[in-house]
Design an enzyme around this catalytic site. Sequence first.
Site, PDB file in Angstrom:
ATOM      1  N   TYR A 100      -1.312-160.405   2.022  1.00  0.00           N
ATOM      2  CA  TYR A 100      -0.818-160.908   3.179  1.00  0.00           C
ATOM      3  C   TYR A 100      -0.484-162.188   2.585  1.00  0.00           C
ATOM      4  O   TYR A 100       0.322-162.918   3.655  1.00  0.00           O
ATOM      5  CB  TYR A 100      -2.255-160.673   4.088  1.00  0.00           C
ATOM      6  CG  TYR A 100      -2.734-159.250   3.476  1.00  0.00           C
ATOM      7  CD1 TYR A 100      -2.829-158.388   5.086  1.00  0.00           C
ATOM      8  CD2 TYR A 100      -3.515-158.521   2.481  1.00  0.00           C
ATOM      9  CE1 TYR A 100      -2.937-157.207   5.167  1.00  0.00           C
ATOM     10  CE2 TYR A 100      -3.826-157.283   3.217  1.00  0.00           C
ATOM     11  CZ  TYR A 100      -3.864-157.139   4.357  1.00  0.00           C
ATOM     12  OH  TYR A 100      -4.118-155.369   4.748  1.00  0.00           O
ATOM     13  N   ASN A 122      -0.823-153.089  14.239  1.00  0.00           N
ATOM     14  CA  ASN A 122       0.659-152.925  14.256  1.00  0.00           C
ATOM     15  C   ASN A 122       0.336-151.311  14.796  1.00  0.00           C
ATOM     16  O   ASN A 122      -0.184-150.507  14.441  1.00  0.00           O
ATOM     17  CB  ASN A 122       1.143-152.210  12.834  1.00  0.00           C
ATOM     18  CG  ASN A 122       1.305-151.515  12.350  1.00  0.00           C
ATOM     19  OD1 ASN A 122       2.409-151.133  13.359  1.00  0.00           O
ATOM     20  ND2 ASN A 122       1.974-150.912  11.552  1.00  0.00           N
ATOM     21  N   CYS A 130       2.553-151.061   7.357  1.00  0.00           N
ATOM     22  CA  CYS A 130       1.760-151.842   6.727  1.00  0.00           C
ATOM     23  C   CYS A 130       0.828-151.253   5.628  1.00  0.00           C
ATOM     24  O   CYS A 130      -0.268-151.754   5.352  1.00  0.00           O
ATOM     25  CB  CYS A 130       0.958-152.041   7.924  1.00  0.00           C
ATOM     26  SG  CYS A 130       0.179-150.621   8.977  1.00  0.00           S
ATOM     27  N   HIS A 131       0.954-150.040   5.747  1.00  0.00           N
ATOM     28  CA  HIS A 131      -0.122-149.225   4.401  1.00  0.00           C
ATOM     29  C   HIS A 131       0.434-150.263   2.598  1.00  0.00           C
ATOM     30  O   HIS A 131      -0.458-150.432   2.372  1.00  0.00           O
ATOM     31  CB  HIS A 131      -0.536-148.217   3.923  1.00  0.00           C
ATOM     32  CG  HIS A 131       1.536-147.283   4.332  1.00  0.00           C
ATOM     33  ND1 HIS A 131       2.157-147.356   5.428  1.00  0.00           N
ATOM     34  CD2 HIS A 131       1.688-147.361   2.862  1.00  0.00           C
ATOM     35  CE1 HIS A 131       3.343-146.431   4.868  1.00  0.00           C
ATOM     36  NE2 HIS A 131       2.630-146.956   3.854  1.00  0.00           N
ATOM     37  N   GLU A 157       3.653-142.335  -1.811  1.00  0.00           N
ATOM     38  CA  GLU A 157       5.068-142.527  -2.289  1.00  0.00           C
ATOM     39  C   GLU A 157       5.114-142.719  -3.276  1.00  0.00           C
ATOM     40  O   GLU A 157       6.324-143.696  -4.072  1.00  0.00           O
ATOM     41  CB  GLU A 157       5.067-144.408  -1.131  1.00  0.00           C
ATOM     42  CG  GLU A 157       5.548-143.817   0.119  1.00  0.00           C
ATOM     43  CD  GLU A 157       5.444-145.312   1.061  1.00  0.00           C
ATOM     44  OE1 GLU A 157       5.381-146.583   0.483  1.00  0.00           O
ATOM     45  OE2 GLU A 157       5.198-145.486   2.725  1.00  0.00           O
TER      46      GLU A 157
END
Length: 161
Positions: A100, A122, A130-131, A157
């Site tokens: 952040y 979002n 945003c993850h 991912e």
Amino acid sequence: MFYRTTYVSPIGKIKLLADRTSLLFAYFEGQAYFEEKSAWFTSRLEENAVLKGAISWLDSYFKGHNPAMDDLNLSAQGTDFQTRVWKELLTIPYGETRTYGQLASLCDCPSAQAVGAAIGKNPLLIFVPCHRVLSSTRKLTGYSGGLEKKAWLLDHELERE
């Protein structure tokens, strides 16, 4: 005219809402800030070309690919600050994370908390990643879809790289 559909993902149902040209919302079913969107209730339960493109993108993503955003027209509606933060999220590469605080610096904002609040609103989860944002200690915090989904997405991912 608004169009809607529900995409069944490995981690839950994702509600998709589009107009004739853009994807407007992608939320997990029951997620905060979604049910209040009145367009969902005045939309047609019908897949248009935009929704079909979003479904194709999600299919590719959940198969472990890093699909290009080229054919998607995303239209996230928010304040100027929120849209600036959301655009910055799009620059985080697949399989990578930011904090952040790092995003706050990139957005020329003195408050990581303000960035976190913008990220929390979002409207296009997964598409606007945003993850991929972690706390300053690199821990999982704050995900409007739920921390278990955030962890799953990050693991997904990382194992596909």
